[in-house]
Design an enzyme around this catalytic site. Structure first.
Site, PDB file in Angstrom:
ATOM      1  N   ASP A  86      84.460   8.471  20.618  1.00 11.33           N
ATOM      2  CA  ASP A  86      83.948   7.242  21.235  1.00 11.33           C
ATOM      3  C   ASP A  86      84.691   6.955  22.533  1.00 11.33           C
ATOM      4  O   ASP A  86      84.121   6.529  23.526  1.00 11.33           O
ATOM      5  CB  ASP A  86      84.149   6.055  20.292  1.00 11.33           C
ATOM      6  CG  ASP A  86      83.227   6.165  19.095  1.00 11.33           C
ATOM      7  OD1 ASP A  86      82.643   7.253  18.923  1.00 11.33           O
ATOM      8  OD2 ASP A  86      83.109   5.191  18.346  1.00 11.33           O
TER       9      ASP A  86
ATOM     10  N   TRP B  54      38.366  34.869  24.103  1.00 12.14           N
ATOM     11  CA  TRP B  54      37.227  34.834  23.199  1.00 12.14           C
ATOM     12  C   TRP B  54      37.057  36.227  22.570  1.00 12.14           C
ATOM     13  O   TRP B  54      37.143  37.242  23.266  1.00 12.14           O
ATOM     14  CB  TRP B  54      35.953  34.437  23.950  1.00 12.14           C
ATOM     15  CG  TRP B  54      34.748  34.527  23.070  1.00 12.14           C
ATOM     16  CD1 TRP B  54      34.367  33.628  22.121  1.00 12.14           C
ATOM     17  CD2 TRP B  54      33.807  35.600  23.013  1.00 12.14           C
ATOM     18  NE1 TRP B  54      33.249  34.073  21.472  1.00 12.14           N
ATOM     19  CE2 TRP B  54      32.876  35.288  21.995  1.00 12.14           C
ATOM     20  CE3 TRP B  54      33.673  36.797  23.706  1.00 12.14           C
ATOM     21  CZ2 TRP B  54      31.818  36.121  21.668  1.00 12.14           C
ATOM     22  CZ3 TRP B  54      32.617  37.636  23.381  1.00 12.14           C
ATOM     23  CH2 TRP B  54      31.694  37.287  22.372  1.00 12.14           C
TER      24      TRP B  54
ATOM     25  N   ASP C 264      22.631  28.399  10.919  1.00  9.76           N
ATOM     26  CA  ASP C 264      23.466  28.244  12.122  1.00  9.76           C
ATOM     27  C   ASP C 264      22.659  27.587  13.243  1.00  9.76           C
ATOM     28  O   ASP C 264      21.625  26.927  13.018  1.00  9.76           O
ATOM     29  CB  ASP C 264      24.047  29.611  12.514  1.00  9.76           C
ATOM     30  CG  ASP C 264      25.387  29.504  13.220  1.00  9.76           C
ATOM     31  OD1 ASP C 264      25.397  29.236  14.432  1.00  9.76           O
ATOM     32  OD2 ASP C 264      26.431  29.679  12.555  1.00  9.76           O
ATOM     33  N   ASP C 265      23.091  27.789  14.445  1.00  6.57           N
ATOM     34  CA  ASP C 265      22.560  27.148  15.651  1.00  6.57           C
ATOM     35  C   ASP C 265      21.047  27.385  15.807  1.00  6.57           C
ATOM     36  O   ASP C 265      20.550  28.462  15.483  1.00  6.57           O
ATOM     37  CB  ASP C 265      23.301  27.776  16.840  1.00  6.57           C
ATOM     38  CG  ASP C 265      23.160  26.983  18.111  1.00  6.57           C
ATOM     39  OD1 ASP C 265      22.388  26.012  18.123  1.00  6.57           O
ATOM     40  OD2 ASP C 265      23.830  27.351  19.093  1.00  6.57           O
TER      41      ASP C 265
ATOM     42  N   ARG D 295      28.240  27.418  29.106  1.00  7.19           N
ATOM     43  CA  ARG D 295      27.183  27.703  28.124  1.00  7.19           C
ATOM     44  C   ARG D 295      26.060  26.662  28.257  1.00  7.19           C
ATOM     45  O   ARG D 295      25.537  26.174  27.263  1.00  7.19           O
ATOM     46  CB  ARG D 295      27.744  27.702  26.713  1.00  7.19           C
ATOM     47  CG  ARG D 295      26.994  28.635  25.762  1.00  7.19           C
ATOM     48  CD  ARG D 295      27.344  28.395  24.307  1.00  7.19           C
ATOM     49  NE  ARG D 295      26.741  29.410  23.464  1.00  7.19           N
ATOM     50  CZ  ARG D 295      26.393  29.231  22.213  1.00  7.19           C
ATOM     51  NH1 ARG D 295      26.577  28.086  21.619  1.00  7.19           N
ATOM     52  NH2 ARG D 295      25.856  30.193  21.517  1.00  7.19           N
TER      53      ARG D 295
ATOM     54  N   LYS E 187      29.345  23.689   9.131  1.00  5.16           N
ATOM     55  CA  LYS E 187      30.126  24.433  10.136  1.00  5.16           C
ATOM     56  C   LYS E 187      30.132  23.577  11.402  1.00  5.16           C
ATOM     57  O   LYS E 187      29.086  23.379  12.023  1.00  5.16           O
ATOM     58  CB  LYS E 187      29.468  25.786  10.393  1.00  5.16           C
ATOM     59  CG  LYS E 187      30.148  26.628  11.454  1.00  5.16           C
ATOM     60  CD  LYS E 187      29.441  27.972  11.556  1.00  5.16           C
ATOM     61  CE  LYS E 187      29.971  28.837  12.680  1.00  5.16           C
ATOM     62  NZ  LYS E 187      29.152  30.063  12.839  1.00  5.16           N
TER      63      LYS E 187
ATOM     64  N   ASP F 276      31.039  23.234  15.005  1.00  6.70           N
ATOM     65  CA  ASP F 276      31.340  24.135  16.116  1.00  6.70           C
ATOM     66  C   ASP F 276      31.699  23.350  17.378  1.00  6.70           C
ATOM     67  O   ASP F 276      31.428  22.144  17.493  1.00  6.70           O
ATOM     68  CB  ASP F 276      30.090  25.013  16.360  1.00  6.70           C
ATOM     69  CG  ASP F 276      30.397  26.320  17.068  1.00  6.70           C
ATOM     70  OD1 ASP F 276      31.541  26.516  17.499  1.00  6.70           O
ATOM     71  OD2 ASP F 276      29.473  27.149  17.189  1.00  6.70           O
ATOM     72  N   MET F 277      32.258  24.028  18.358  1.00  6.48           N
ATOM     73  CA  MET F 277      32.596  23.436  19.663  1.00  6.48           C
ATOM     74  C   MET F 277      32.728  24.614  20.628  1.00  6.48           C
ATOM     75  O   MET F 277      33.644  25.409  20.495  1.00  6.48           O
ATOM     76  CB  MET F 277      33.916  22.669  19.538  1.00  6.48           C
ATOM     77  CG  MET F 277      34.313  21.861  20.739  1.00  6.48           C
ATOM     78  SD  MET F 277      34.962  22.814  22.104  1.00  6.48           S
ATOM     79  CE  MET F 277      36.568  23.301  21.526  1.00  6.48           C
TER      80      MET F 277
ATOM     81  N   CYS G  60      35.096  25.351  13.765  1.00  6.59           N
ATOM     82  CA  CYS G  60      34.785  26.537  14.552  1.00  6.59           C
ATOM     83  C   CYS G  60      34.839  26.103  16.009  1.00  6.59           C
ATOM     84  O   CYS G  60      34.562  24.948  16.315  1.00  6.59           O
ATOM     85  CB  CYS G  60      33.371  26.999  14.176  1.00  6.59           C
ATOM     86  SG  CYS G  60      32.702  28.305  15.216  1.00  6.59           S
TER      87      CYS G  60
ATOM     88  N   ASP H 232      34.642  35.050  16.783  1.00 10.90           N
ATOM     89  CA  ASP H 232      33.277  35.568  16.874  1.00 10.90           C
ATOM     90  C   ASP H 232      33.271  37.085  16.811  1.00 10.90           C
ATOM     91  O   ASP H 232      32.209  37.698  16.760  1.00 10.90           O
ATOM     92  CB  ASP H 232      32.621  35.111  18.188  1.00 10.90           C
ATOM     93  CG  ASP H 232      31.986  33.738  18.035  1.00 10.90           C
ATOM     94  OD1 ASP H 232      31.859  33.271  16.888  1.00 10.90           O
ATOM     95  OD2 ASP H 232      31.627  33.134  19.061  1.00 10.90           O
TER      96      ASP H 232
HETATM   97  C1  DGJ Z   1      29.883  30.036  18.240  1.00  6.05           C
HETATM   98  C2  DGJ Z   1      30.243  30.362  16.834  1.00  6.05           C
HETATM   99  O1  DGJ Z   1      31.529  30.898  16.771  1.00  6.05           O
HETATM  100  C3  DGJ Z   1      29.198  31.320  16.269  1.00  6.05           C
HETATM  101  O2  DGJ Z   1      29.570  31.699  14.979  1.00  6.05           O
HETATM  102  C4  DGJ Z   1      27.870  30.633  16.281  1.00  6.05           C
HETATM  103  O3  DGJ Z   1      27.873  29.534  15.417  1.00  6.05           O
HETATM  104  C5  DGJ Z   1      27.524  30.198  17.690  1.00  6.05           C
HETATM  105  N1  DGJ Z   1      28.578  29.422  18.285  1.00  6.05           N
HETATM  106  C6  DGJ Z   1      26.249  29.398  17.710  1.00  6.05           C
HETATM  107  O4  DGJ Z   1      25.973  28.875  18.926  1.00  6.05           O
END
Ligand code: DGJ
Length: 722
Positions: free
Chosen positions: A56, A193, A360-361, A437, A470, A472-473, A520, A542
Site C-alpha cells: 500500500d 464460405w 428449404d428456401d 445475394r 432452420k 438461415d442468414m 444457419c 454449405d
Molecule cells: C444457405 C444455407 O446454408 C443452405 O443450406 C440453404 O438453406 C440456402 N441458404 C438457401 O437459400
C-alpha cells in the site's frame, strides 16, 4: 468453497478440483491477475511479491506501475499503456480512468445477463467484483464464474454510469488475461464460405496479433475463439489456455505481446465502429467469455468446452436427446420444386427410415431464385397449392415430422415488404444500398421491425405445424445506418442488431417450445456459442463434400461437440467440389454431427437406398454416443491424408471410431490408430466384424483401419464392452 477471499493477502482464489484462478487487489485497489492453471492450494509470499511487488505504501500511480503488472481489468486512459478492456469518453472529451476496488460479493450459481444469451450456472459460484472511477462515478462490475464440472471460468462485465453526466463507452471487451510470458503458439480458426473454420497456428511475436470481424456476424471468415499453446503442447498433452465468446456479432480476439515479453489476451465486441452512450444511471452488459485451461492439450480443452456446451449452454427439448434423422430438399431441388416432388422425396425418405422432412428456401412469395420475396412470408400457391398447412398435413400423415426453412432477418428489394417499408432495412441515408445475394438486412434495432418479423415467422410456423426450423442468414452487413437511431448513437447499431436478433429468436422459440431449432448462416457463418444458447444445433457448412467436411468438422470440434454440428449426406459428384466419395464415407463423416440427407433419393439405385436404410438403423443405434459421448480427435486432416475421431460413452462401455483415408496410395500399410478414453480392463467387440479387442490393446497398441482400394474411403468401429 470454490471462491475464497483471503483478507490477509487480498486474494480471490477461484478453484475447482482441478484448476485455480487467482486475482489480487494491489494496494487494496487494483485487481491484478496472479495465476491461472492447475489447482494450487495456496499462494506463497514469493509469488505475491514477484507479481504484485507493491505494498500500500510503495504503490504510487505516479510511477505508472500498472503498465508492468498483469491486470484483471485493464482500461485505456490510465497508467497502463497497453490495449485495455475498456475505454470511455467523458462529457469533457477526456478519456482518463482510474478504476479502483469498491466491493465484492460471492454468489452461488450465476446471474443471467440482460438481453444476452449466456451459460447457466448449475453447480457454479460467481464473484462479482465492483470497481469504481471516483471522478466520473463510472462503475464496472466484473463477473467471474467458476464451474465444478468443467474447467471453465466465465467472465463478463457490466458498466454502469453512476455519475451525473452522460459518457460514451468506446470499448467494452468481455475478458482479458495477462500472461507473464509469451512463448506460446496462437491457434485461431479462419476460413471462407464452404471452407469454414480451418486451423491456423503461429508463434506469438512482440506486437499485436489475433482475429476479428467487422461484418456484423461471428462469420465464416473466422470465429470468436483463440487458444494459446505452451511449448510442447499438442492434441494430447501440454498447457493450453483458450478463450471463446458467447456472441454472434462482430468481435475481436487479440493477443498483444509487450516490450517485456508479457502476453495480453483479450476477447469481446469488436471496438472498431462501436460506441455506446450511457446516460446517468444507464448500464451496458458485455457478452460472456469462457476461459478454458487444459493441461491435456487441445483434446482436453475441447472436452472441457463440450461439457460446458452440453451441461450449461444448449437448451430446449432436444438439447440432450437424440435428433431426428432428416432429409432437406435444398441440394435435391434448390428452388425448383412443387408439392408433388416434395411428397415423393418425403415418401422415399420415410421408406428408408428418415424421420423428418425439411422444406428449404423457395416456398414463399414468388421466389424461384434468390432474387426476390424475402420478408413476404406467405405461401407460394403455385408450388404448394394447399399451402404449408396442406403439405405439412401430408408429411405428417406419412408418419414423418415436418420442418421449415426461414430467413427472418432479410428483405428482398423485390418484395411487398420492401415496397411498403423501404426504410426498414439497414442503410446509410440516401447512399446506395449494396445488395448481397440480391438482399438487404432488416434493421433489428427497431421494435416495429422486430414485431413484424416475430408475427410473420410465427404465423408461418403455425401454418406449417412445424416440428423443426432452420433459421438461415445469408449475408453480412455493409453501409451501416439506422433511421431509428440519432446520429450520436449510430455506432450502437452493430450491437443493437445482435440484441434485436436474440430478442426475436427468443420470442419465436418461446411460442414453439417443442420445436427443434437449427441456426444457419449461408453455411456456418454464425457458428458461435451465443446462438448455441438459443438453438442446440447449427448448419456447419454449405460444403457437404466428405473430405472437406472432415476438415471443417474436425476444427469445429475444437470448441463444439458433434451434437451441435449439422452434417448431411449429399449427392455425388459433390455440388461444391465435384468430388466423388463413396456413400459409406459420406455417411461416416455426417455421423460426426447431427445426421441427415440433402440429395434426391429418387435418383438413387435400389441398392443405394437399401444401404441408406441400413445406415439409418446404424446411426439410430449409435446416436447417443456419437452426439453426446466424450470426444477424442485421433488424426488431423490438416496434417496428412487421414482423419480420425471417436466418441466414448460416459461409462466407457461403448465407443464409435471413424477413420477416413483421403487419397489411396499403392503398396502402403495402414498406420495403427491408437484409441483413447476406453477402459483398459474391458474387452470390446466391434459390432461390424464381431472381432474382440482388449481396451488396453486398442489404446496402447492400436487398431489397423481397413484401407480399401479407392479414394476417400472410411472405416467405422462400433465397440461394445463384453
Ligand atoms: C444457405 C444455407 O446454408 C443452405 O443450406 C440453404 O438453406 C440456402 N441458404 C438457401 O437459400
Amino acid at each position: 468453497m470454490p471462491i475464497i477471499f483471503e483478507e490477509s493477502t487480498r486474494c480471490f482464489h477461484l478453484s475447482n478440483d482441478r484448476i485455480s484462478y487467482i486475482l489480487r487487489l494491489a494496494a487494496g485497489a487494483y485487481p491484478l491477475h496472479l495465476y491461472w492453471g492447475r489447482r494450487v492450494r495456496t499462494v506463497s509470499d514469493d509469488l505475491l511479491s514477484r507479481l504484485c511487488p507493491y505494498t500500500d505504501e510503495s504503490f504510487s500511480l505516479h510511477e505508472t506501475p500498472l503498465d508492468l503488472l498483469p491486470q484483471e481489468c485493464p482500461v485505456m486512459g490510465g497508467g497502463d499503456l497497453r490495449e485495455g478492456m475498456l475505454a470511455v469518453r467523458h462529457g469533457d472529451g477526456t478519456a482518463a480512468l482510474d478504476l479502483r476496488y469498491a466491493g465484492h460479493t460471492i454468489l452461488d450459481g450465476k446471474p443471467a445477463l440482460p438481453g444476452l444469451p449466456c451459460a447457466r450456472g448449475e453447480g457454479a459460484q460467481t464473484l462479482l467484483l465492483t470497481l469504481r472511477d471516483a471522478q466520473s462515478g463510472l462503475t464496472v462490475e466484473l463477473a467471474h464464474t467458476i464451474y465444478a464440472d468443467t474447467d471453465i471460468v466465465a467472465r463478463s462485465a457490466r458498466i454502469v454510469n453512476g455519475g451525473t453526466s452522460p459518457l460514451v463507452l468506446e470499448r467494452a471487451l468481455s475478458a482479458c488475461v495477462d500472461f507473464e510470458k509469451a512463448d506460446f503458439s496462437l491457434l485461431t480458426l479462419s476460413g471462407a464460405w464452404a471452407r469454414e473454420r480451418q486451423i491456423a497456428t503461429r508463434p506469438l511475436v512482440q506486437g499485436d496479433q489475433g482475429v476479428s470481424t467487422t461484418r456484423g456476424a461471428s462469420s465464416v471468415q473466422t470465429s470468436p475463439f483463440l487458444a494459446l499453446l505452451a511449448p510442447g503442447a499438442n492434441e494430447t498433452q501440454g498447457d493450453v489456455y483458450a478463450m471463446a465468446l458467447c456472441y454472434s456479432g462482430s468481435f475481436a480476439a487479440s493477443v498483444q505481446v509487450d516490450q517485456h515479453g508479457m502476453a495480453r489476451a483479450q476477447l469481446g465486441i469488436q471496438p472498431v465502429d462501436f460506441a455506446w452512450t450511457l446516460e446517468p444511471g444507464a448500464s451496458f452488459q458485455t457478452p460472456e467469455a469462457y476461459l478454458c485451461y487444459s493441461p491435456e492439450g487441445l483434446g482436453g480443452m475441447s472436452r472441457q468446452l463440450h461439457t460446458l456446451v452440453h451441461a450449461h449452454i444448449t437448451t430446449g427439448p432436444y438439447a440432450r436427446t437424440n435428433r431426428p434423422l432428416l432429409i432437406n430438399n435444398w441440394e435435391a431441388t434448390y428452388f425448383g420444386f412443387d408439392e408433388e416432388k416434395l411428397l415423393s422425396l418425403a415418401k422415399t425418405a420415410h421408406d428408408v427410415g428418415i424421420d423428418l422432412f425439411v422444406l428449404d428456401d423457395g416456398w414463399f412469395g414468388h421466389r424461384d431464385s434468390d432474387n426476390s420475396s424475402l420478408g413476404d412470408w406467405v405461401d407460394d400457391l403455385r408450388k404448394l397449392p394447399h399451402g404449408l398447412s396442406g403439405l405439412s398435413e401430408k408429411i405428417h400423415a406419412l408418419g414423418m415430422k415436418f420442418g421449415l426453412w426461414v430467413e427472418p432477418e432479410m428483405i428482398s428489394p423485390d418484395s411487398d415488404l420492401y415496397r411498403a417499408h423501404p426504410d426498414w432495412c439497414i442503410h446509410a441515408g440516401n447512399r446506395m444500398r449494396i445488395e448481397s445475394r440480391h438482399q438487404l438486412v432488416l434493421d433489428l434495432s427497431r421494435q416495429d421491425v422486430r414485431d413484424y418479423i416475430v408475427d410473420a415467422i410465427s404465423a408461418a410456423l403455425r401454418r406449417g405445424n412445424v416440428d423443426y426450423v432452420k433459421w438461415d442468414m445469408n449475408r453480412n452487413i455493409n453501409m451501416w445506418g439506422s433511421e431509428a437511431l440519432p446520429a450520436a448513437r449510430q455506432k450502437e447499431l452493430g450491437h443493437r442488431y445482435i440484441l434485436g436478433l436474440y430478442d426475436i429468436m427468443r420470442r419465436v422459440i418461446a411460442q414453439f417450445p417443442d420445436v427443434l431449432f437449427e441456426s444457419c448462416a449461408g453455411g456456418g457463418g454464425r457458428f458461435d456459442l451465443g446462438l448455441m444458447c438459443l438453438m442446440p444445433q447449427a448448419w456447419c457448412s454449405d460444403d457437404t463434400d466428405a473430405w472437406m467436411r472432415c476438415r471443417i468438422q474436425y476444427a469445429t470440434s475444437l470448441v463444439f461437440p458433434p451434437s451441435t454440428m449439422g452434417a448431411h449426406v449429399s449427392a455425388v459428384p459433390n455440388h461444391q467440389t465435384g468430388r466423388i466419395s463413396p456413400l459409406e464415407t459420406r455417411a461416416a463423416v455426417a455421423m460426426g454431427g447431427t445426421y441427415g440427407y440433402e440429395l434426391d433419393l429418387g435418383k438413387l439405385p435400389r441398392e443405394e437406398l437399401e444401404t441408406i436404410a441400413r445406415l439409418n438403423e446404424r446411426v439410430k443405434a449409435m446416436q447417443t454416443v456419437l452426439l453426446y459421448g466424450t470426444f477424442y480427435r485421433l488424426r488431423s486432416p490438416f496434417e496428412g491424408n487421414e482423419c480420425a475421431f471417436m466418441s466414448v460413452s460416459p461409462d466407457r462401455r461403448e465407443a464409435v471410431v471413424t477413420h477416413v483415408h483421403a487419397l489411396a496410395q499403392p503398396n502402403t500399410k495402414p498406420a495403427l490408430l491408437r484409441l483413447a478414453g476406453l477402459d483398459p480392463a474391458l474387452d470390446y467387440r466391434d459390432e461390424e466384424t464381431g472381432r474382440v479387442y482388449g481396451g488396453d490393446e486398442l489404446m496402447y497398441h492400436g487398431i489397423a483401419p481397413k484401407l480399401p482400394l479407392g479414394d476417400y474411403t472410411a472405416t467405422q468401429f462400433h465397440l461394445l464392452a463384453l
